[in-house]
Design an enzyme around this catalytic site. Structure first.
Site, mmCIF file in Angstrom:
data_model
loop_
_atom_site.group_PDB
_atom_site.id
_atom_site.type_symbol
_atom_site.label_atom_id
_atom_site.label_comp_id
_atom_site.label_asym_id
_atom_site.label_seq_id
_atom_site.Cartn_x
_atom_site.Cartn_y
_atom_site.Cartn_z
ATOM 1 N N ASP A 64 0.795 -1.351 0.152
ATOM 2 C CA ASP A 64 0.111 0.030 -0.068
ATOM 3 C C ASP A 64 0.897 1.226 0.071
ATOM 4 O O ASP A 64 1.976 1.265 0.509
ATOM 5 C CB ASP A 64 -0.776 -0.078 1.296
ATOM 6 C CG ASP A 64 -1.810 -1.017 1.219
ATOM 7 O OD1 ASP A 64 -2.423 -1.587 -0.049
ATOM 8 O OD2 ASP A 64 -2.397 -1.521 2.153
ATOM 9 N N TYR A 120 6.559 -7.875 9.167
ATOM 10 C CA TYR A 120 6.079 -6.485 9.265
ATOM 11 C C TYR A 120 6.447 -6.180 10.723
ATOM 12 O O TYR A 120 6.425 -6.699 11.839
ATOM 13 C CB TYR A 120 4.865 -6.324 8.877
ATOM 14 C CG TYR A 120 4.645 -6.737 7.555
ATOM 15 C CD1 TYR A 120 4.291 -5.808 6.412
ATOM 16 C CD2 TYR A 120 4.283 -8.102 7.279
ATOM 17 C CE1 TYR A 120 3.972 -6.000 5.295
ATOM 18 C CE2 TYR A 120 3.880 -8.340 5.890
ATOM 19 C CZ TYR A 120 3.798 -7.310 4.867
ATOM 20 O OH TYR A 120 3.278 -7.774 3.496
ATOM 21 N N ASP A 175 -6.508 1.965 7.482
ATOM 22 C CA ASP A 175 -5.360 2.476 7.795
ATOM 23 C C ASP A 175 -5.392 3.892 8.237
ATOM 24 O O ASP A 175 -6.752 4.576 8.045
ATOM 25 C CB ASP A 175 -4.197 2.038 7.021
ATOM 26 C CG ASP A 175 -4.632 2.829 5.510
ATOM 27 O OD1 ASP A 175 -5.601 3.753 5.558
ATOM 28 O OD2 ASP A 175 -3.938 2.343 4.637
ATOM 29 N N ARG A 193 -3.472 -4.605 7.790
ATOM 30 C CA ARG A 193 -4.516 -3.403 8.201
ATOM 31 C C ARG A 193 -5.821 -4.419 8.939
ATOM 32 O O ARG A 193 -6.264 -3.843 9.741
ATOM 33 C CB ARG A 193 -5.138 -3.048 6.924
ATOM 34 C CG ARG A 193 -4.007 -2.163 6.137
ATOM 35 C CD ARG A 193 -4.764 -1.569 5.222
ATOM 36 N NE ARG A 193 -4.733 -2.073 3.903
ATOM 37 C CZ ARG A 193 -5.471 -2.339 3.018
ATOM 38 N NH1 ARG A 193 -6.652 -1.537 2.647
ATOM 39 N NH2 ARG A 193 -5.498 -2.861 1.831
#
Length: 305
Positions: A38, A66, A80, A179
């Site tokens: 993203d 992550y 987000d 997310r």
């Protein structure tokens, strides 16, 4: 120019934006990314160049890690920080460290996720974000993903305030939406939530330490130092089984031959494996023949015969 460029994707750019820019910097059209990140997300984005584009799908299939942040108190359209607020609720209780850890434990292992509306998943040939931008809500099939590790990166014993944020580290399978994971963590704690920050720290074995910025790549290209940012194709295939062959068999492999299954080759049907020569150079991707027992067949030839 053949190899893998571990790019440090900057905030505000899509994966496709990065590919477009690199085609100009590298002066080649044969550039492809290994899965979308993203625009708000930074971090490791392996880029395949030249012959390495043949293995992009295998890099995409590999695991990823992550470091993110979940914020409790409000949810957004995009799940987000860039989306519009959907639901907002002040937090009127405190959470203990154990409560947070127990929730993270609940999301470790195989879980089911429903892709967010603002995502690149296709339904009836159209990407979900295209429906979302048109204000159309469509039914989305849930899918199984694997959370290998989910660790709290916060040393507080008590979490309080009208808004509560905490960081976490996650290692997961392909197709996991961090997310959505952040939103689900909030739901489990009883509050609307969103992912307020995210950086990809690893993809297919490439880490932040391996990465180059777009600016650094441009400078190295001007200096003729491509070797300093290109990683060998083999590094992107580290997670696949390997089978070493001699020079005689290598010639057949490079010609795309169907071969007898070696007695010491133990792989499951449908699992790709890498044929490497005596110098550990990847020559081709093979698999067990889907219809004929005791034979192996090529999926992709990586070297020129």
């Amino acid at each position: 120019m053949d190899g893998i460029l571990p790019l440090l994707k900057p905030k505000g750019m899509t994966s496709h934006d990065c590919v477009f820019k690199l085609r100009k910097i590298l002066k080649t059209k044969k550039v492809g990314h290994t899965g979308t990140l993203d625009p708000d997300v930074t971090g490791v984005l392996p880029i395949c160049i030249g012959r390495a584009t043949k293995v992009a799908e295998y890099i995409t299939e590999a695991g990823k890690s992550y470091e993110g942040e979940v914020t409790l108190g409000f949810s957004t359209t995009t799940e987000d920080a860039s989306g519009e607020v959907v639901e907002e609720r002040a937090i009127v209780e405190e959470f203990s460290r154990k409560q947070i850890l127990d929730v993270l434990k609940d999301f470790t292992g195989i879980i089911r996720q429903t892709p967010p509306m603002f995502s690149a998943v296709k339904i009836n040939g159209k990407k979900l974000y295209e429906y979302a931008r048109a204000g159309i809500e469509v039914e989305r099939p849930s899918r199984e993903v694997t959370i290998h590790e989910l660790t709290l990166l916060d040393d507080r014993e008590v979490f309080t305030g009208e808004r509560i944020s905490f960081r976490f580290r996650v290692s997961c399978s392909k197709g996991t939406y961090i997310r959505t994971l952040a939103v689900n963590i909030g739901e489990k704690l009883g509050y609307p939530a969103h992912m307020s920050n995210l950086i990809r720290t690893e993809s297919a074995g490439f880490t932040l330490a391996d990465c180059q910025t777009l600016e650094a790549v441009s400078e190295l290209m001007e200096q003729g130092k491509e070797a300093e940012f290109l990683q060998p194709i083999e590094r992107g295939l580290y997670h696949l089984p390997k089978y070493q062959i001699n020079d005689t068999v290598a010639k057949k492999v490079l010609n795309g031959a169907v071969l007898p299954q070696p007695a010491d080759l133990t792989v499951q049907r449908g699992v790709p494996f890498v044929m490497v020569d005596l110098n550990e150079k990847a020559l081709a991707i093979y698999q067990l023949h889907p219809e004929k027992d005791q034979l192996i067949k090529p999926v992709k030839i990586l070297e020129i015969g």
